[in-house]
Design an enzyme around this catalytic site. Structure first.
Site, PDB file in Angstrom:
ATOM      1  N   ASP A 164     -30.819 -22.474 -30.524  1.00  0.00           N
ATOM      2  CA  ASP A 164     -31.247 -21.426 -31.446  1.00  0.00           C
ATOM      3  C   ASP A 164     -30.842 -21.836 -32.869  1.00  0.00           C
ATOM      4  O   ASP A 164     -29.743 -22.323 -33.110  1.00  0.00           O
ATOM      5  CB  ASP A 164     -30.604 -20.084 -31.069  1.00  0.00           C
ATOM      6  CG  ASP A 164     -31.307 -18.910 -31.725  1.00  0.00           C
ATOM      7  OD1 ASP A 164     -31.955 -18.132 -31.006  1.00  0.00           O
ATOM      8  OD2 ASP A 164     -31.204 -18.767 -32.964  1.00  0.00           O
ATOM      9  N   ILE A 165     -31.752 -21.597 -33.816  1.00  0.00           N
ATOM     10  CA  ILE A 165     -31.517 -22.016 -35.203  1.00  0.00           C
ATOM     11  C   ILE A 165     -30.426 -21.159 -35.863  1.00  0.00           C
ATOM     12  O   ILE A 165     -29.811 -21.580 -36.850  1.00  0.00           O
ATOM     13  CB  ILE A 165     -32.840 -21.938 -36.002  1.00  0.00           C
ATOM     14  CG1 ILE A 165     -32.809 -22.861 -37.210  1.00  0.00           C
ATOM     15  CG2 ILE A 165     -33.175 -20.507 -36.403  1.00  0.00           C
ATOM     16  CD1 ILE A 165     -34.185 -23.093 -37.822  1.00  0.00           C
ATOM     17  N   ASN A 212     -35.579 -10.308 -24.926  1.00  0.00           N
ATOM     18  CA  ASN A 212     -35.894  -9.119 -25.700  1.00  0.00           C
ATOM     19  C   ASN A 212     -37.395  -8.870 -25.649  1.00  0.00           C
ATOM     20  O   ASN A 212     -38.178  -9.806 -25.799  1.00  0.00           O
ATOM     21  CB  ASN A 212     -35.436  -9.310 -27.151  1.00  0.00           C
ATOM     22  CG  ASN A 212     -33.941  -9.567 -27.243  1.00  0.00           C
ATOM     23  OD1 ASN A 212     -33.173  -9.046 -26.438  1.00  0.00           O
ATOM     24  ND2 ASN A 212     -33.523 -10.385 -28.206  1.00  0.00           N
ATOM     25  N   GLY A 214     -35.790  -5.580 -29.566  1.00  0.00           N
ATOM     26  CA  GLY A 214     -35.221  -6.558 -30.496  1.00  0.00           C
ATOM     27  C   GLY A 214     -35.973  -7.869 -30.565  1.00  0.00           C
ATOM     28  O   GLY A 214     -35.462  -8.854 -31.096  1.00  0.00           O
ATOM     29  N   GLN A 215     -37.205  -7.904 -30.055  1.00  0.00           N
ATOM     30  CA  GLN A 215     -37.971  -9.152 -30.076  1.00  0.00           C
ATOM     31  C   GLN A 215     -38.503  -9.412 -31.483  1.00  0.00           C
ATOM     32  O   GLN A 215     -39.072  -8.513 -32.119  1.00  0.00           O
ATOM     33  CB  GLN A 215     -39.144  -9.073 -29.086  1.00  0.00           C
ATOM     34  CG  GLN A 215     -39.920 -10.377 -28.960  1.00  0.00           C
ATOM     35  CD  GLN A 215     -40.954 -10.343 -27.834  1.00  0.00           C
ATOM     36  OE1 GLN A 215     -41.169  -9.314 -27.192  1.00  0.00           O
ATOM     37  NE2 GLN A 215     -41.595 -11.482 -27.612  1.00  0.00           N
ATOM     38  N   HIS A 270     -39.075 -15.907 -24.534  1.00  0.00           N
ATOM     39  CA  HIS A 270     -37.965 -16.855 -24.543  1.00  0.00           C
ATOM     40  C   HIS A 270     -36.759 -16.199 -23.899  1.00  0.00           C
ATOM     41  O   HIS A 270     -36.520 -15.005 -24.099  1.00  0.00           O
ATOM     42  CB  HIS A 270     -37.627 -17.307 -25.965  1.00  0.00           C
ATOM     43  CG  HIS A 270     -37.541 -16.193 -26.955  1.00  0.00           C
ATOM     44  ND1 HIS A 270     -38.663 -15.612 -27.502  1.00  0.00           N
ATOM     45  CD2 HIS A 270     -36.475 -15.527 -27.469  1.00  0.00           C
ATOM     46  CE1 HIS A 270     -38.293 -14.648 -28.333  1.00  0.00           C
ATOM     47  NE2 HIS A 270     -36.972 -14.561 -28.328  1.00  0.00           N
ATOM     48  N   HIS A 316     -32.826 -16.148 -23.997  1.00  0.00           N
ATOM     49  CA  HIS A 316     -31.613 -16.549 -24.721  1.00  0.00           C
ATOM     50  C   HIS A 316     -30.530 -16.889 -23.699  1.00  0.00           C
ATOM     51  O   HIS A 316     -30.363 -16.163 -22.704  1.00  0.00           O
ATOM     52  CB  HIS A 316     -31.064 -15.387 -25.552  1.00  0.00           C
ATOM     53  CG  HIS A 316     -31.912 -14.966 -26.702  1.00  0.00           C
ATOM     54  ND1 HIS A 316     -31.676 -15.378 -27.996  1.00  0.00           N
ATOM     55  CD2 HIS A 316     -32.987 -14.144 -26.765  1.00  0.00           C
ATOM     56  CE1 HIS A 316     -32.558 -14.812 -28.804  1.00  0.00           C
ATOM     57  NE2 HIS A 316     -33.369 -14.063 -28.094  1.00  0.00           N
TER      58      HIS A 316
HETATM   59  P1  AMP Z   1     -35.785 -12.673 -30.474  1.00  0.00           P
HETATM   60  O1  AMP Z   1     -35.187 -11.862 -31.598  1.00  0.00           O
HETATM   61  O2  AMP Z   1     -35.283 -12.313 -29.118  1.00  0.00           O
HETATM   62  O3  AMP Z   1     -37.293 -12.711 -30.564  1.00  0.00           O
HETATM   63  O4  AMP Z   1     -35.233 -14.136 -30.685  1.00  0.00           O
HETATM   64  C1  AMP Z   1     -35.812 -15.080 -31.521  1.00  0.00           C
HETATM   65  C2  AMP Z   1     -34.783 -16.163 -31.711  1.00  0.00           C
HETATM   66  O5  AMP Z   1     -35.444 -17.311 -32.200  1.00  0.00           O
HETATM   67  C3  AMP Z   1     -33.683 -15.798 -32.721  1.00  0.00           C
HETATM   68  O6  AMP Z   1     -32.403 -15.898 -32.087  1.00  0.00           O
HETATM   69  C4  AMP Z   1     -33.872 -16.856 -33.810  1.00  0.00           C
HETATM   70  O7  AMP Z   1     -32.646 -17.282 -34.377  1.00  0.00           O
HETATM   71  C5  AMP Z   1     -34.574 -17.969 -33.074  1.00  0.00           C
HETATM   72  N1  AMP Z   1     -35.390 -18.844 -33.896  1.00  0.00           N
HETATM   73  C6  AMP Z   1     -36.263 -18.486 -34.865  1.00  0.00           C
HETATM   74  N2  AMP Z   1     -36.850 -19.574 -35.402  1.00  0.00           N
HETATM   75  C7  AMP Z   1     -36.329 -20.651 -34.751  1.00  0.00           C
HETATM   76  C8  AMP Z   1     -36.523 -22.061 -34.857  1.00  0.00           C
HETATM   77  N3  AMP Z   1     -37.379 -22.611 -35.728  1.00  0.00           N
HETATM   78  N4  AMP Z   1     -35.804 -22.873 -34.034  1.00  0.00           N
HETATM   79  C9  AMP Z   1     -34.926 -22.328 -33.154  1.00  0.00           C
HETATM   80  N5  AMP Z   1     -34.705 -21.021 -33.007  1.00  0.00           N
HETATM   81  C10 AMP Z   1     -35.387 -20.187 -33.790  1.00  0.00           C
END
Ligand code: AMP
Ligand code: ZN
Length: 112
Positions: free
Chosen positions: A29-30, A85, A91-92, A98, A100
């Site tokens: 995760d970024i 999520n 919280g999506q 995906h 987590h």
């Molecule tokens: P959600 O809020 O459950 O939709 O999670 C989305 C997740 O994607 C968050 O934890 C972000 O930090 C992560 N995210 C967003 N952009 C990127 C990216 N380019 N590379 C890796 N993770 C990312």
């Protein structure tokens, strides 16, 4: 389609990949919320958990099993958290499903 995670699957946007096979990709995760925080995604675009169909059941199991295997590879023998999520109230923020995986710190319950 303008989907961030489809672009990661295609290699158009870089990601720190942990694992990839025919069906799934896992990458860090970024914006990590724990010392270990990675995402497992299907290569196939699925908007939300609500869009899963009967045909996706094996894929959903593969995502979960990949999460378990990689969590242990990342040293999370003491425990870890998986979360998916769904939709705004869940919280999506990225609309390509995906899982987590968070670990290497004590998790709290209930999550926020
Ligand atoms: P959600 O809020 O459950 O939709 O999670 C989305 C997740 O994607 C968050 O934890 C972000 O930090 C992560 N995210 C967003 N952009 C990127 C990216 N380019 N590379 C890796 N993770 C990312
Ligand atoms: Zn997508």
């Amino acid at each position: 389609m303008d989907c961030l995670f489809c672009k990661i699957v295609a290699g158009d946007i870089p990601a720190r990949k942990l694992y990839e096979d025919e069906h799934v990709v896992a990458f860090h995760d970024i914006s990590p919320a724990a010392p270990v925080h990675f995402l497992v995604i299907p290569k196939k675009h699925i908007n939300t958990l609500n869009d899963l169909t009967e045909d996706d059941k094996a894929l959903a199991g593969h995502i979960l099993f990949t999460a378990q295997r990689l969590a242990l590879e990342q040293g999370c023998e003491a425990g870890f958290r998986v979360a998916m999520n769904c939709n705004p109230q869940g919280g999506q923020t990225v609309y390509h499903i995906h899982m987590h995986v968070l670990g290497q710190r004590q998790m709290q319950w209930p999550p926020g």
